[in-house]
Design a protein around this motif. Structure first.
Motif, PDB file in Angstrom:
ATOM      1  N   ASP A 118       0.820  -1.203   0.000  1.00 42.13           N
ATOM      2  CA  ASP A 118       0.000   0.000   0.000  1.00 42.13           C
ATOM      3  C   ASP A 118       0.859   1.259   0.000  1.00 42.13           C
ATOM      4  O   ASP A 118       0.493   2.267  -0.608  1.00 42.13           O
ATOM      5  CB  ASP A 118      -0.924   0.023   1.219  1.00 42.13           C
ATOM      6  CG  ASP A 118      -1.921  -1.125   1.224  1.00 42.13           C
ATOM      7  OD1 ASP A 118      -2.355  -1.528   0.127  1.00 42.13           O
ATOM      8  OD2 ASP A 118      -2.260  -1.607   2.317  1.00 42.13           O
ATOM      9  N   TYR A 119       1.999   1.216   0.701  1.00 45.08           N
ATOM     10  CA  TYR A 119       2.883   2.377   0.734  1.00 45.08           C
ATOM     11  C   TYR A 119       3.328   2.744  -0.689  1.00 45.08           C
ATOM     12  O   TYR A 119       3.367   3.924  -1.056  1.00 45.08           O
ATOM     13  CB  TYR A 119       4.115   2.097   1.588  1.00 45.08           C
ATOM     14  CG  TYR A 119       3.823   1.780   3.038  1.00 45.08           C
ATOM     15  CD1 TYR A 119       2.729   2.326   3.688  1.00 45.08           C
ATOM     16  CD2 TYR A 119       4.660   0.931   3.768  1.00 45.08           C
ATOM     17  CE1 TYR A 119       2.468   2.040   5.026  1.00 45.08           C
ATOM     18  CE2 TYR A 119       4.411   0.639   5.101  1.00 45.08           C
ATOM     19  CZ  TYR A 119       3.313   1.190   5.721  1.00 45.08           C
ATOM     20  OH  TYR A 119       3.053   0.902   7.030  1.00 45.08           O
ATOM     21  N   LEU A 120       3.650   1.727  -1.460  1.00 47.66           N
ATOM     22  CA  LEU A 120       4.066   1.957  -2.849  1.00 47.66           C
ATOM     23  C   LEU A 120       2.906   2.538  -3.663  1.00 47.66           C
ATOM     24  O   LEU A 120       3.077   3.511  -4.404  1.00 47.66           O
ATOM     25  CB  LEU A 120       4.548   0.642  -3.476  1.00 47.66           C
ATOM     26  CG  LEU A 120       4.836   0.668  -4.982  1.00 47.66           C
ATOM     27  CD1 LEU A 120       5.919   1.684  -5.315  1.00 47.66           C
ATOM     28  CD2 LEU A 120       5.229  -0.730  -5.478  1.00 47.66           C
ATOM     29  N   ALA A 121       1.722   1.956  -3.519  1.00 46.33           N
ATOM     30  CA  ALA A 121       0.557   2.437  -4.266  1.00 46.33           C
ATOM     31  C   ALA A 121       0.216   3.871  -3.891  1.00 46.33           C
ATOM     32  O   ALA A 121      -0.099   4.700  -4.752  1.00 46.33           O
ATOM     33  CB  ALA A 121      -0.647   1.519  -4.001  1.00 46.33           C
ATOM     34  N   LEU A 122       0.287   4.187  -2.606  1.00 42.54           N
ATOM     35  CA  LEU A 122      -0.015   5.542  -2.138  1.00 42.54           C
ATOM     36  C   LEU A 122       0.972   6.548  -2.714  1.00 42.54           C
ATOM     37  O   LEU A 122       0.590   7.641  -3.156  1.00 42.54           O
ATOM     38  CB  LEU A 122       0.026   5.572  -0.613  1.00 42.54           C
ATOM     39  CG  LEU A 122      -0.165   6.927   0.068  1.00 42.54           C
ATOM     40  CD1 LEU A 122      -1.486   7.561  -0.333  1.00 42.54           C
ATOM     41  CD2 LEU A 122      -0.090   6.773   1.583  1.00 42.54           C
ATOM     42  N   LEU A 123       2.235   6.176  -2.738  1.00 36.73           N
ATOM     43  CA  LEU A 123       3.244   7.077  -3.300  1.00 36.73           C
ATOM     44  C   LEU A 123       2.991   7.343  -4.768  1.00 36.73           C
ATOM     45  O   LEU A 123       2.990   8.497  -5.223  1.00 36.73           O
ATOM     46  CB  LEU A 123       4.645   6.469  -3.121  1.00 36.73           C
ATOM     47  CG  LEU A 123       5.779   7.224  -3.818  1.00 36.73           C
ATOM     48  CD1 LEU A 123       5.985   8.599  -3.189  1.00 36.73           C
ATOM     49  CD2 LEU A 123       7.075   6.413  -3.783  1.00 36.73           C
ATOM     50  N   VAL A 124       2.758   6.281  -5.537  1.00 36.09           N
ATOM     51  CA  VAL A 124       2.583   6.410  -6.985  1.00 36.09           C
ATOM     52  C   VAL A 124       1.289   7.145  -7.317  1.00 36.09           C
ATOM     53  O   VAL A 124       1.261   8.029  -8.179  1.00 36.09           O
ATOM     54  CB  VAL A 124       2.602   5.019  -7.658  1.00 36.09           C
ATOM     55  CG1 VAL A 124       2.234   5.131  -9.124  1.00 36.09           C
ATOM     56  CG2 VAL A 124       3.974   4.376  -7.500  1.00 36.09           C
ATOM     57  N   ASN A 125       0.201   6.798  -6.633  1.00 34.72           N
ATOM     58  CA  ASN A 125      -1.110   7.366  -6.958  1.00 34.72           C
ATOM     59  C   ASN A 125      -1.306   8.786  -6.448  1.00 34.72           C
ATOM     60  O   ASN A 125      -2.052   9.568  -7.056  1.00 34.72           O
ATOM     61  CB  ASN A 125      -2.223   6.479  -6.402  1.00 34.72           C
ATOM     62  CG  ASN A 125      -2.286   5.130  -7.083  1.00 34.72           C
ATOM     63  OD1 ASN A 125      -1.886   4.989  -8.230  1.00 34.72           O
ATOM     64  ND2 ASN A 125      -2.778   4.132  -6.369  1.00 34.72           N
ATOM     65  N   GLU A 126      -0.659   9.116  -5.324  1.00 41.95           N
ATOM     66  CA  GLU A 126      -0.906  10.432  -4.724  1.00 41.95           C
ATOM     67  C   GLU A 126       0.364  11.210  -4.386  1.00 41.95           C
ATOM     68  O   GLU A 126       0.485  12.382  -4.719  1.00 41.95           O
ATOM     69  CB  GLU A 126      -1.750  10.263  -3.455  1.00 41.95           C
ATOM     70  CG  GLU A 126      -3.109   9.617  -3.711  1.00 41.95           C
ATOM     71  CD  GLU A 126      -3.951   9.535  -2.449  1.00 41.95           C
ATOM     72  OE1 GLU A 126      -4.050  10.560  -1.732  1.00 41.95           O
ATOM     73  OE2 GLU A 126      -4.503   8.454  -2.175  1.00 41.95           O
ATOM     74  N   GLY A 127       1.297  10.564  -3.712  1.00 38.48           N
ATOM     75  CA  GLY A 127       2.446  11.277  -3.183  1.00 38.48           C
ATOM     76  C   GLY A 127       3.283  12.007  -4.213  1.00 38.48           C
ATOM     77  O   GLY A 127       3.682  13.161  -4.012  1.00 38.48           O
ATOM     78  N   LEU A 128       3.542  11.368  -5.342  1.00 37.89           N
ATOM     79  CA  LEU A 128       4.395  11.973  -6.357  1.00 37.89           C
ATOM     80  C   LEU A 128       3.752  13.202  -6.989  1.00 37.89           C
ATOM     81  O   LEU A 128       4.458  14.049  -7.561  1.00 37.89           O
ATOM     82  CB  LEU A 128       4.734  10.945  -7.443  1.00 37.89           C
ATOM     83  CG  LEU A 128       5.627   9.773  -7.012  1.00 37.89           C
ATOM     84  CD1 LEU A 128       5.839   8.812  -8.172  1.00 37.89           C
ATOM     85  CD2 LEU A 128       6.974  10.265  -6.480  1.00 37.89           C
ATOM     86  N   ASN A 129       2.427  13.312  -6.888  1.00 43.87           N
ATOM     87  CA  ASN A 129       1.742  14.480  -7.457  1.00 43.87           C
ATOM     88  C   ASN A 129       2.132  15.780  -6.759  1.00 43.87           C
ATOM     89  O   ASN A 129       1.911  16.867  -7.294  1.00 43.87           O
ATOM     90  CB  ASN A 129       0.219  14.307  -7.355  1.00 43.87           C
ATOM     91  CG  ASN A 129      -0.283  13.144  -8.186  1.00 43.87           C
ATOM     92  OD1 ASN A 129       0.326  12.776  -9.193  1.00 43.87           O
ATOM     93  ND2 ASN A 129      -1.399  12.567  -7.775  1.00 43.87           N
ATOM     94  N   TYR A 130       2.731  15.665  -5.571  1.00 43.01           N
ATOM     95  CA  TYR A 130       3.086  16.851  -4.794  1.00 43.01           C
ATOM     96  C   TYR A 130       4.559  17.234  -4.931  1.00 43.01           C
ATOM     97  O   TYR A 130       5.060  18.078  -4.184  1.00 43.01           O
ATOM     98  CB  TYR A 130       2.708  16.634  -3.329  1.00 43.01           C
ATOM     99  CG  TYR A 130       1.215  16.561  -3.146  1.00 43.01           C
ATOM    100  CD1 TYR A 130       0.461  17.705  -2.912  1.00 43.01           C
ATOM    101  CD2 TYR A 130       0.544  15.342  -3.253  1.00 43.01           C
ATOM    102  CE1 TYR A 130      -0.913  17.644  -2.766  1.00 43.01           C
ATOM    103  CE2 TYR A 130      -0.836  15.266  -3.113  1.00 43.01           C
ATOM    104  CZ  TYR A 130      -1.558  16.421  -2.874  1.00 43.01           C
ATOM    105  OH  TYR A 130      -2.923  16.353  -2.740  1.00 43.01           O
ATOM    106  N   ASN A 131       5.243  16.585  -5.857  1.00 46.22           N
ATOM    107  CA  ASN A 131       6.631  16.948  -6.164  1.00 46.22           C
ATOM    108  C   ASN A 131       7.501  17.007  -4.905  1.00 46.22           C
ATOM    109  O   ASN A 131       8.117  18.041  -4.598  1.00 46.22           O
ATOM    110  CB  ASN A 131       6.662  18.299  -6.892  1.00 46.22           C
ATOM    111  CG  ASN A 131       8.025  18.617  -7.479  1.00 46.22           C
ATOM    112  OD1 ASN A 131       8.842  17.731  -7.722  1.00 46.22           O
ATOM    113  ND2 ASN A 131       8.290  19.904  -7.688  1.00 46.22           N
ATOM    114  N   PRO A 132       7.597  15.907  -4.162  1.00 43.48           N
ATOM    115  CA  PRO A 132       8.351  15.943  -2.902  1.00 43.48           C
ATOM    116  C   PRO A 132       9.865  15.959  -3.136  1.00 43.48           C
ATOM    117  O   PRO A 132      10.363  15.452  -4.140  1.00 43.48           O
ATOM    118  CB  PRO A 132       7.935  14.629  -2.227  1.00 43.48           C
ATOM    119  CG  PRO A 132       7.628  13.705  -3.361  1.00 43.48           C
ATOM    120  CD  PRO A 132       7.004  14.580  -4.419  1.00 43.48           C
ATOM    121  N   ASP A 133      10.568  16.532  -2.180  1.00 44.34           N
ATOM    122  CA  ASP A 133      12.030  16.494  -2.179  1.00 44.34           C
ATOM    123  C   ASP A 133      12.537  15.343  -1.316  1.00 44.34           C
ATOM    124  O   ASP A 133      13.688  14.931  -1.449  1.00 44.34           O
ATOM    125  CB  ASP A 133      12.585  17.816  -1.642  1.00 44.34           C
ATOM    126  CG  ASP A 133      12.189  19.000  -2.508  1.00 44.34           C
ATOM    127  OD1 ASP A 133      12.755  19.132  -3.604  1.00 44.34           O
ATOM    128  OD2 ASP A 133      11.303  19.767  -2.094  1.00 44.34           O
TER     129      ASP A 133
END
Length: 345
Positions: free
Chosen positions: A116-131
């Motif tokens: 789920d951590y991977l899915a959350l990152l790909v589906n939502e987290g990367l949209n916020y352009n994190p450093d």
């Protein structure tokens, strides 16, 4: 019997219609959003944001000069304590005291696992352009949840009525006293959640990963770690810093609970190694060149004088959150300064 069957069918239809409109964690769902908070609902005195996260509103567009961190995790990240005492909130405050242009978005959702951590990152987290990505990995159930989610779907979950009945049964026999939703409560740091008997059973089940003779753990370990490796690959490709925070289970730092678990399993202390998963993770993460912070040692040391977990809960209390925040802050601050230096012309 005919009335019972008809009632069952209509109740089943009713539950399915309700869940399609207003999804609930009571009913089976493989999606990582199954336990996501409802947007703008209350957790104690804090209102969740528009996406159901226990944080202030997220901004997709990142302002110039902002260093953005996303914190991923399960119920530890979401937190059982009030918002202002959550370790991700505290880390953000401590970092902002040195660098005002830092922000940390808390993407904690209860009951997640490494997949789920991977899915959350790909589906939502990367949209916020994190450093930077911080992944909170809870030893108490992240390995076992990965194993359980990889098994076939339990039969009762195919019926929404059966799922509801099981939920009520588990609720009444597992919790201490009257169960109320957190939004109707004032936070109490020393309030018991599970009964003594059920909490001990839960910790006994979780302690399989600490047994020296557990040949099945190797496969479970590899299955969970492949998702962390995938997150690392994405972070490298996107030039994002990645930190894994290893969260110990209470049984690793509470000697009284540890003795109860060993006795309850009718085993000898020498048959356990309560630091084994930590060493295995450290070796694996190092081989993958992934930065990590293992909280076991500071929590073991501090637990000798201070209680760090809520009683019969397995989650950190306020003191535990504060200790974790301090350790994470000390780990991140040098990397943050280093990153800013590299970006300067």
């Amino acid at each position: 019997m005919i009335i019972t069957v008809i009632s069952f069918i209509f109740t089943e239809i009713g539950f399915r219609v309700y869940n399609s409109i207003n999804s609930s964690f009571i009913f089976y769902d493989k999606s990582y959003g199954r336990f996501r908070g409802k947007p703008f609902s209350k957790h104690y005195d804090f209102t969740l944001n528009s996406q159901g996260y226990k944080d202030l509103e997220f901004e997709t567009k990142k302002a110039a000069g902002i260093y953005r961190i996303i914190g991923i995790g399960d119920s530890f990240a979401f937190g059982v304590v009030p918002y202002e005492e959550n370790y991700y909130t505290l880390v953000e405050e401590q970092l902002q005291a040195h660098h005002q242009s830092v922000e940390l978005y808390n993407f904690g959702i209860p009951n997640l696992n490494p997949k789920d951590y991977l899915a959350l990152l790909v589906n939502e987290g990367l949209n916020y352009n994190p450093d930077m990505i911080i992944l909170s990995f809870f030893l108490g159930n992240d390995f076992l949840d990965s194993q359980d989610r990889n098994l076939s779907q339990p039969l009762y979950t195919y019926s929404y009525v059966a799922s509801f009945v099981k939920f009520l049964w588990d609720l009444q026999k597992s919790y201490e006293g009257q169960f109320e939703l957190p939004e109707n409560m004032v936070y109490e740091d020393d309030m018991k959640v599970f009964t003594d008997e059920n909490y001990l059973k839960m910790e006994m089940r979780r302690s399989k990963i600490f047994m020296k003779n557990n040949p099945g753990f190797g496969q479970t370990f590899d299955y969970a770690m492949q998702f962390i490796d995938r997150i690392n690959e994405i972070a490298k490709r996107e030039n994002i810093e990645f930190l894994v925070v290893i969260i110990p289970d209470e049984v690793q730092v509470n000697m009284e609970l540890q003795n109860q678990v060993v006795a309850g399993l009718d085993m000898q202390p020498e048959e356990f190694d309560f630091a084994l998963p930590n060493r295995l993770m450290a070796e694996k993460l190092s081989s993958l060149n992934i930065n990590y912070l293992d909280l076991l040692e500071p929590f073991q040391t501090t637990s000798q004088t201070t209680r760090l977990y809520r009683p019969n809960d397995s989650h950190w209390n306020i003191a535990g959150n504060r200790l974790a925040a301090t350790e994470i802050y000390k780990t991140i601050l040098p990397k943050l300064s280093e990153s800013r230096t590299k970006k300067q012309p």
